[in-house]
Design a protein around this motif. Structure first.
Motif, mmCIF file in Angstrom:
data_model
loop_
_atom_site.group_PDB
_atom_site.id
_atom_site.type_symbol
_atom_site.label_atom_id
_atom_site.label_comp_id
_atom_site.label_asym_id
_atom_site.label_seq_id
_atom_site.Cartn_x
_atom_site.Cartn_y
_atom_site.Cartn_z
ATOM 1 N N PRO A 145 0.828 -1.216 0.000
ATOM 2 C CA PRO A 145 0.000 0.000 0.000
ATOM 3 C C PRO A 145 0.858 1.261 0.000
ATOM 4 C CG PRO A 145 -0.673 -1.525 1.750
ATOM 5 C CD PRO A 145 0.630 -2.020 1.219
ATOM 6 N N LEU A 146 0.363 2.265 -0.702
ATOM 7 C CA LEU A 146 1.021 3.565 -0.755
ATOM 8 C C LEU A 146 0.185 4.575 0.019
ATOM 9 C CD1 LEU A 146 3.129 5.567 -1.968
ATOM 10 C CD2 LEU A 146 1.579 5.842 -3.908
ATOM 11 N N VAL A 147 0.832 5.276 0.954
ATOM 12 C CA VAL A 147 0.226 6.397 1.666
ATOM 13 C C VAL A 147 0.932 7.654 1.172
ATOM 14 C CG1 VAL A 147 -0.161 7.461 3.921
ATOM 15 C CG2 VAL A 147 -0.298 4.977 3.676
ATOM 16 N N HIS A 148 0.189 8.737 0.986
ATOM 17 C CA HIS A 148 0.810 9.945 0.446
ATOM 18 C C HIS A 148 0.337 11.183 1.190
ATOM 19 C CE1 HIS A 148 2.758 12.549 -2.454
ATOM 20 N NE2 HIS A 148 1.632 13.226 -2.612
ATOM 21 N N LEU A 193 -4.173 5.559 0.578
ATOM 22 C CA LEU A 193 -4.592 6.570 1.538
ATOM 23 C C LEU A 193 -3.839 7.860 1.257
ATOM 24 C CD1 LEU A 193 -6.205 7.134 4.219
ATOM 25 C CD2 LEU A 193 -4.077 6.591 5.431
ATOM 26 N N VAL A 194 -4.571 8.971 1.238
ATOM 27 C CA VAL A 194 -3.965 10.299 1.145
ATOM 28 C C VAL A 194 -4.252 11.031 2.452
ATOM 29 C CG1 VAL A 194 -3.970 12.523 -0.043
ATOM 30 C CG2 VAL A 194 -4.177 10.397 -1.360
ATOM 31 N N TYR A 209 -8.313 17.894 -8.938
ATOM 32 C CA TYR A 209 -7.540 16.883 -9.662
ATOM 33 C C TYR A 209 -8.472 15.869 -10.323
ATOM 34 C CZ TYR A 209 -3.058 18.556 -7.972
ATOM 35 O OH TYR A 209 -1.936 19.325 -7.751
ATOM 36 N N ASP A 210 -8.037 15.370 -11.461
ATOM 37 C CA ASP A 210 -8.849 14.397 -12.201
ATOM 38 C C ASP A 210 -9.045 13.112 -11.403
ATOM 39 O OD1 ASP A 210 -8.866 16.217 -14.285
ATOM 40 O OD2 ASP A 210 -7.145 15.303 -15.299
ATOM 41 N N ARG A 211 -8.034 12.730 -10.643
ATOM 42 C CA ARG A 211 -8.092 11.457 -9.902
ATOM 43 C C ARG A 211 -8.435 11.677 -8.427
ATOM 44 N NH1 ARG A 211 -3.304 7.667 -12.595
ATOM 45 N NH2 ARG A 211 -4.068 7.861 -14.725
ATOM 46 N N TYR A 212 -9.195 12.677 -8.171
ATOM 47 C CA TYR A 212 -9.687 12.974 -6.825
ATOM 48 C C TYR A 212 -10.569 11.833 -6.340
ATOM 49 C CZ TYR A 212 -12.558 15.471 -3.311
ATOM 50 O OH TYR A 212 -13.222 15.871 -2.179
ATOM 51 N N GLN A 213 -10.191 11.219 -5.226
ATOM 52 C CA GLN A 213 -10.961 10.116 -4.645
ATOM 53 C C GLN A 213 -11.137 10.385 -3.150
ATOM 54 O OE1 GLN A 213 -9.882 6.059 -6.419
ATOM 55 N NE2 GLN A 213 -7.984 7.200 -6.776
ATOM 56 N N PRO A 214 -12.149 11.170 -2.773
ATOM 57 C CA PRO A 214 -12.283 11.579 -1.374
ATOM 58 C C PRO A 214 -12.433 10.425 -0.402
ATOM 59 C CG PRO A 214 -14.258 12.124 -2.650
ATOM 60 C CD PRO A 214 -13.207 11.724 -3.628
ATOM 61 N N GLU A 215 -12.943 9.288 -0.886
ATOM 62 C CA GLU A 215 -13.095 8.138 0.011
ATOM 63 C C GLU A 215 -11.755 7.576 0.457
ATOM 64 O OE1 GLU A 215 -12.951 6.581 -4.193
ATOM 65 O OE2 GLU A 215 -13.890 8.260 -3.142
ATOM 66 N N ARG A 216 -10.683 7.926 -0.263
ATOM 67 C CA ARG A 216 -9.353 7.460 0.123
ATOM 68 C C ARG A 216 -8.565 8.526 0.896
ATOM 69 N NH1 ARG A 216 -6.712 4.001 -4.886
ATOM 70 N NH2 ARG A 216 -8.510 2.658 -5.300
ATOM 71 N N MET A 217 -9.236 9.586 1.300
ATOM 72 C CA MET A 217 -8.549 10.692 1.958
ATOM 73 C C MET A 217 -9.002 10.811 3.405
ATOM 74 S SD MET A 217 -8.508 13.537 -1.082
ATOM 75 C CE MET A 217 -7.658 13.164 -2.620
ATOM 76 N N VAL A 218 -8.075 11.197 4.251
ATOM 77 C CA VAL A 218 -8.377 11.390 5.661
ATOM 78 C C VAL A 218 -7.629 12.629 6.145
ATOM 79 C CG1 VAL A 218 -6.487 9.885 6.412
ATOM 80 C CG2 VAL A 218 -8.417 10.294 7.939
ATOM 81 N N VAL A 219 -8.277 13.388 7.011
ATOM 82 C CA VAL A 219 -7.651 14.578 7.587
ATOM 83 C C VAL A 219 -7.037 14.199 8.930
ATOM 84 C CG1 VAL A 219 -8.048 16.899 8.489
ATOM 85 C CG2 VAL A 219 -9.245 16.139 6.422
ATOM 86 N N ILE A 220 -5.713 14.321 9.021
ATOM 87 C CA ILE A 220 -5.003 14.108 10.282
ATOM 88 C C ILE A 220 -4.064 15.291 10.477
ATOM 89 C CG2 ILE A 220 -3.694 12.482 11.699
ATOM 90 C CD1 ILE A 220 -4.211 10.304 9.691
ATOM 91 N N GLU A 442 -4.724 3.682 12.913
ATOM 92 C CA GLU A 442 -6.099 3.211 12.714
ATOM 93 C C GLU A 442 -6.429 3.126 11.233
ATOM 94 O OE1 GLU A 442 -8.821 5.717 14.749
ATOM 95 O OE2 GLU A 442 -8.016 5.264 16.752
ATOM 96 N N GLN A 443 -6.002 4.123 10.480
ATOM 97 C CA GLN A 443 -6.255 4.131 9.042
ATOM 98 C C GLN A 443 -5.473 3.029 8.330
ATOM 99 O OE1 GLN A 443 -8.454 5.997 7.338
ATOM 100 N NE2 GLN A 443 -9.156 6.887 9.257
ATOM 101 N N VAL A 444 -4.238 2.814 8.732
ATOM 102 C CA VAL A 444 -3.421 1.755 8.122
ATOM 103 C C VAL A 444 -4.067 0.399 8.352
ATOM 104 C CG1 VAL A 444 -1.206 0.549 8.291
ATOM 105 C CG2 VAL A 444 -1.257 3.044 8.183
#
Length: 726
Positions: A145-148, A193-194, A209-220, A442-444
Motif C-alpha cells: 500500500p502507498l500512503v501519500h 490513503l492520502v 484533480y482528475d483522480r480525486y478520490q475523497p473516500e481514500r482521503m483522511v484529515v489528520i 487506525e487508518q493503516v
C-alpha cells in the motif's frame, strides 16, 4: 534496530536538507516545514508499540556548500527509526525542480536497500510530488500500500501564480509544473490513503484533480513537539537572538509583529510589509520582524528567494522603514522558540500571510508559546484557528484586511489575553504527535486485506487427489526471495497439465523462498491470457515481448527504467521501412507487436538468411538485436533488449546473484537467457535451432518435455538445496 514484531513503515521525502538536529528551516524554498514534519513523524511512529521499524529515505548530498551531515548514509533517530540517504543524480545539492530526471535512479536505489533489509515494508509513505512519483513505482513493484501526503499541490500553486499575473511559460520554466501535476495525478490514482492536514485541503485543493478520490482521503492534523514551545516565565532572560534584532530597531521594547517563513513568493511577505508600511498607526504601535531563513549574499541565492529579498529591500527603502523593521541574516533552530516567546512577551502577534497554506506548523508553535495569531484564510489556518480560537483570519491580498486585524490584536488588551490563553489550552488538546499516530495507525489497519489466492484453482481434478494449496502472498517476493525460477510459457511451462500440477506441488513443498517468473516472446496481454487459461497465478516477474518489457506482480507494474535503458536510438519507423526491401518477410498481426519489438513471419524459401537480414539493417545504421526461432519467426528488438539482458538487469536491480536464477526454455527465442551464468535448462521438446547450446557447462538438456523437464532440472541443480551465494 529493534527486533520486536510490528509494522515496518518506509517514509520517503526526496528533496531538501533533512537531519535530526538543528534543521536548517527556511534556508531555502526546499527546506521548510516538510523536512521537520517527516523527521518528527518518523520519531513519533517509532515510539508506538505497534511499529517495529521506521526508515526515512532522502537524497544523499555530498556538497562542500552544505553540512557534511547530509553525506552520511545512515543517521539514527531513535532505537527504531533512522534516516537513510541514498544517491540520486549529482552529488551536489539541487533544488527539487531539477530532480525529476533522477527519480528513477532513486527508486532503483530504494529497492537495493529493501533487498538488504530482507523484509518488504508494510507501508510506503511518500511526501510531496517527487516522492509520490518514486512511491508509485516502488509500491507497485512490491505490491504494497502507498500512503501519500502532498504538503502542497501543483495545481493550486499554478492557479495562484496565474492569478498574480505570472505567465504560464514562466511557471513551467521555473517549476516544471506540468511534470509535477502529472506525478500528483498518478499518485492520487495509486495511493491507498492520502493524508491531508485540513478539510479545506481535501474539499477545495485535491478536488480540482482528475483522480480525486475523497473516500481514500483522511484529515489528520500534523503533530507538534511542544516541549520546546512555551511562554516566557517571569524570570526569563532575553535570548541571544534579541541582540540580533536590536541592531535593526530604534525602539526594541515595542510589541512585535512577527513573521517566520521560507523566502518564497507564495509566503506573501511583501504584502505584509506594505500593510505595515502604509499604516502610520501600526508603525507607531509595533515593530515588524521578518525572519526568512538564512542568507549570506543575496546575489548568490537562487532566483526565487533572491527575488523575494530584492522586493523586501526595495519596500523598506521606498517606505523608509529603517529602525522599524528587523530582517536578520542568520538564526538557528534554537532561536525559533525564543522568537515566539519574545513576541508574546512584548504582547505582539504572529502573522502568516501566505497565499496558500496547506497547514502552518508555525501557527501551532506560536500558539503553544502564548502568541495570538493572524493567518491567511486558506487551508490549515482555518482549521487551526477554529480549533484553538486564538486569532483572526485574513484575506492575504487585502491590505486593509491585514491592517484591521493587526490593529485589533495590538490595541484590544482583553482580546489579546483571551486569544493567548485559548492558544495555550487548545493547542495541547488538538495537536500532538501521539494523537496523530493513533489516527494514522487506525487508518493503516483499515487497508483491505487482499484475498490469498491458490496457485492451482484447479488445473485438473484427479480422482482422490486435492489440488496443491500454494498460497501466493499479495506482495512481490523479489526483495525477499533467495532464488528465482524463470520459465518460457510456450512449449516449456505450459503444455502438459499433469507436469504443471507436479511442478506446482514441488514448489509448494520446498520453494518457500523461491520467486517465480515468466520470460516470453508474447505480448503482455497474450501472456496474461495464457496464464488465465491455465489458471496460473500472477508471477512475481514477467518478462514479455522477447525481453523488451519487464513487469512486476501482483499489480503488473511496468519497470520504466528498463524502457528508458533499451529505448535509446530505437528507430522503429526506419526499421519497418528497411524491412520492406527484404523479400519473404511479413509483419505479424498488431497484437504481436510491441513498443520496442517488431515481429515478422519469415518464409525461409524466399527470404535471405537471418545473418543477411541483420547485415542489411546494420548497413543502414539501424542497430537491432534479431531473434530467429522455429525457422519462421523473426523478432527485432533494441540492441540492449533480450530475455537474457532483462534477467541480468532484474538480478542487478534487485540484488540477487544471477547464479541463483534457474531459467528454462525450448527455442532460439530463449538462447540469450540460457547462455551465461544462469542455471539453465532446455526441456525435451526443444526446437532444433537450440541444439547448438548442447555441451555448454551450465545448460542442462532434460529428457522430459514441458514442465517435466523443469522438474528434472530442479533435481539436477538441487535447486532447493544450497546454491552459490555469488
Amino acid at each position: 534496530m529493534s527486533d520486536s514484531s510490528g509494522l515496518y513503515i518506509l517514509l520517503v521525502s526526496v528533496h531538501g536538507l533533512i537531519r535530526r538536529d538543528n534543521m536548517e528551516l527556511g534556508r531555502d524554498a526546499d527546506t521548510g516545514g516538510q523536512t521537520k514534519y517527516v523527521v518528527e513523524l518518523a520519531c513519533a511512529l517509532a515510539k508506538n508499540p505497534q511499529v517495529q521499524r521506521v526508515d526515512l529515505f532522502t537524497r544523499l548530498i555530498n556538497d562542500p556548500k552544505v553540512s557534511p551531515d547530509y553525506a552520511q548514509p545512515v543517521e539514527i533517530l531513535s532505537e527504531k527509526a533512522q534516516i537513510i540517504r541514498i544517491p540520486c543524480g549529482p552529488r551536489r545539492y539541487l533544488r527539487k525542480e531539477v530532480l525529476w530526471q533522477h527519480l528513477d535512479t532513486f527508486a532503483d536505489e530504494l529497492l537495493r536497500h529493501i533487498r538488504k533489509v530482507g523484509r518488504i515494508p508494510d507501508v510506503i509513505h511518500t511526501h510531496y510530488a517527487d516522492a509520490g512519483y518514486v512511491g508509485c513505482l516502488v509500491a507497485s513493484w512490491l505490491g504494497i500500500p502507498l500512503v501519500h501526503t502532498g504538503h502542497s499541490l501543483g495545481r493550486v500553486k499554478q492557479q495562484k501564480l496565474l492569478e498574480q499575473g505570472t505567465k504560464q511559460e514562466v511557471i513551467e520554466d521555473n517549476f516544471h509544473i506540468s511534470t509535477r501535476i502529472e506525478a500528483e495525478e498518478t499518485t492520487l490514482g495509486s495511493a491507498a490513503l492520502v493524508i491531508a492536514s485540513t478539510h479545506q485541503e481535501v474539499e477545495e485543493q485535491y478536488s480540482i484533480y482528475d483522480r480525486y478520490q475523497p473516500e481514500r482521503m483522511v484529515v489528520i492534523p500534523p503533530g507538534v513537539r511542544l516541549e520546546n514551545f512555551y511562554p516566557a516565565t517571569d524570570d526569563w532572560q532575553n535570548p541571544p537572538i534579541q541582540k540580533e534584532l536590536n541592531r535593526f530597531l530604534k525602539e526594541p521594547q515595542k510589541p512585535m509583529i512577527m513573521a517566520i517563513s521560507r523566502p518564497a513568493i507564495r509566503k506573501n511577505v511583501s504584502t505584509l510589509i506594505k500593510a505595515y508600511a502604509q499604516d502610520p498607526e501600526l508603525r507607531q504601535l509595533a515593530n515588524l520582524v521578518i525572519v526568512l531563513g538564512k542568507r549570506d549574499d543575496i546575489a548568490m541565492m537562487e532566483s526565487g528567494p533572491r527575488q523575494v529579498f530584492m522586493e523586501i529591500l526595495q519596500l523598506i527603502d521606498r517606505y523608509d522603514l529603517y529602525g522599524h523593521i528587523a530582517y536578520p541574516k542568520h538564526h538557528n533552530a534554537d532561536d525559533v522558540p525564543d522568537l515566539y516567546r519574545l513576541t508574546a512577551k512584548t504582547r505582539g502577534v504572529f502573522v502568516n500571510p501566505a497565499l496558500t497554506e496547506p497547514f502552518g506548523l508555525t501557527l501551532i508553535e506560536a500558539a503553544a508559546s502564548g502568541t495570538p495569531i493572524i493567518a491567511t484564510a486558506d487551508g490549515g489556518p482555518q482549521d487551526i484557528i477554529a480549533a484553538c480560537e486564538n486569532g483572526l483570519l485574513i484575506d492575504p491580498l487585502n491590505i486593509k484586511d491585514i491592517q484591521n486585524a493587526l490593529r485589533t490584536v495590538l490595541t484590544d488588551t482583553e482580546k489579546w489575553q483571551h486569544w493567548s490563553s485559548n492558544g495555550l489550552l487548545n493547542v495541547c488538546k488538538h495537536f500532538s504527535w501521539d494523537s496523530h499516530v493513533e489516527t494514522y495507525l487506525e487508518q493503516v489497519r483499515k487497508f483491505p486485506q487482499r484475498r490469498v489466492r491458490s496457485l492451482l484453482s484447479p488445473l485438473r481434478e484427479s480422482p482422490g487427489k486435492a489440488n496443491p494449496d500454494w498460497h501466493i502472498p499479495d506482495k512481490n517476493r523479489l526483495p525477499t526471495a533467495d532464488r528465482f525460477l524463470v520459465c518460457e510459457i510456450d512449449n516449456t511451462l505450459l503444455g502438459d497439465q499433469e507436469a504443471l500440477y507436479k511442478l506446482i506441488q514441488r514448489i509448494n513443498q520446498e520453494g518457500h523462498t523461491t520467486g517465480v517468473g515468466i520470460a516470453t516472446g508474447r505480448s503482455l496481454e497474450s501472456t496474461l491470457s495464457m496464464l488465465e487459461e491455465w489458471r496460473f497465478p500472477m508471477p512475481d516477474l514477467l518478462i514479455a515481448a522477447a525481453g523488451s518489457e519487464i513487469y512486476y506482480g501482483p499489480q503488473i507494474a511496468t519497470d520504466t527504467t528498463w524502457q528508458k535503458h533499451i529505448g535509446s536510438n530505437w528507430q522503429a519507423k526506419a526499421i519497418r521501412a528497411a524491412m520492406q526491401e527484404i523479400p519473404g518477410v511479413e509483419l505479424q498481426p498488431a497484437d504481436a507487436q510491441g513498443k520496442f519489438k517488431i515481429s515478422y513471419f519469415v518464409d525461409a524459401s524466399k527470404a535471405p538468411s537471418f545473418r543477411d537480414i541483420i547485415r542489411h539493417l546494420r548497413q543502414q545504421q539501424l542497430y537491432v538485436r534479431g531473434i530467429y526461432s522455429h525457422d519462421m519467426y523473426l523478432d527485432l528488438l533494441p540492441i540492449r533488449a533480450s530475455k537474457g539482458d532483462a534477467i541480468r538487469y532484474v538480478a542487478l536491480k534487485w540484488g540477487l546473484p544471477v547464479k541463483r536464477f534457474l531459467v528454462a526454455g525450448a527455442s532460439g527465442n530463449d538462447e540469450s537467457m540460457l547462455a551465461g551464468n544462469t542455471l539453465a535448462a532446455v526441456v525435451g521438446n526443444y526446437s532444433k535451432e537450440i541444439e547448438k547450446l548442447r555441451g555448454y557447462p551450465q545448460i542442462y538438456f532434460a529428457q522430459g518435455e514441458y514442465a517435466w523437464g523443469i522438474l528434472e532440472a530442479l533435481e539436477y541443480y538441487d535447486f532447493f538445496g544450497e546454491l552459490p551465494q555469488k
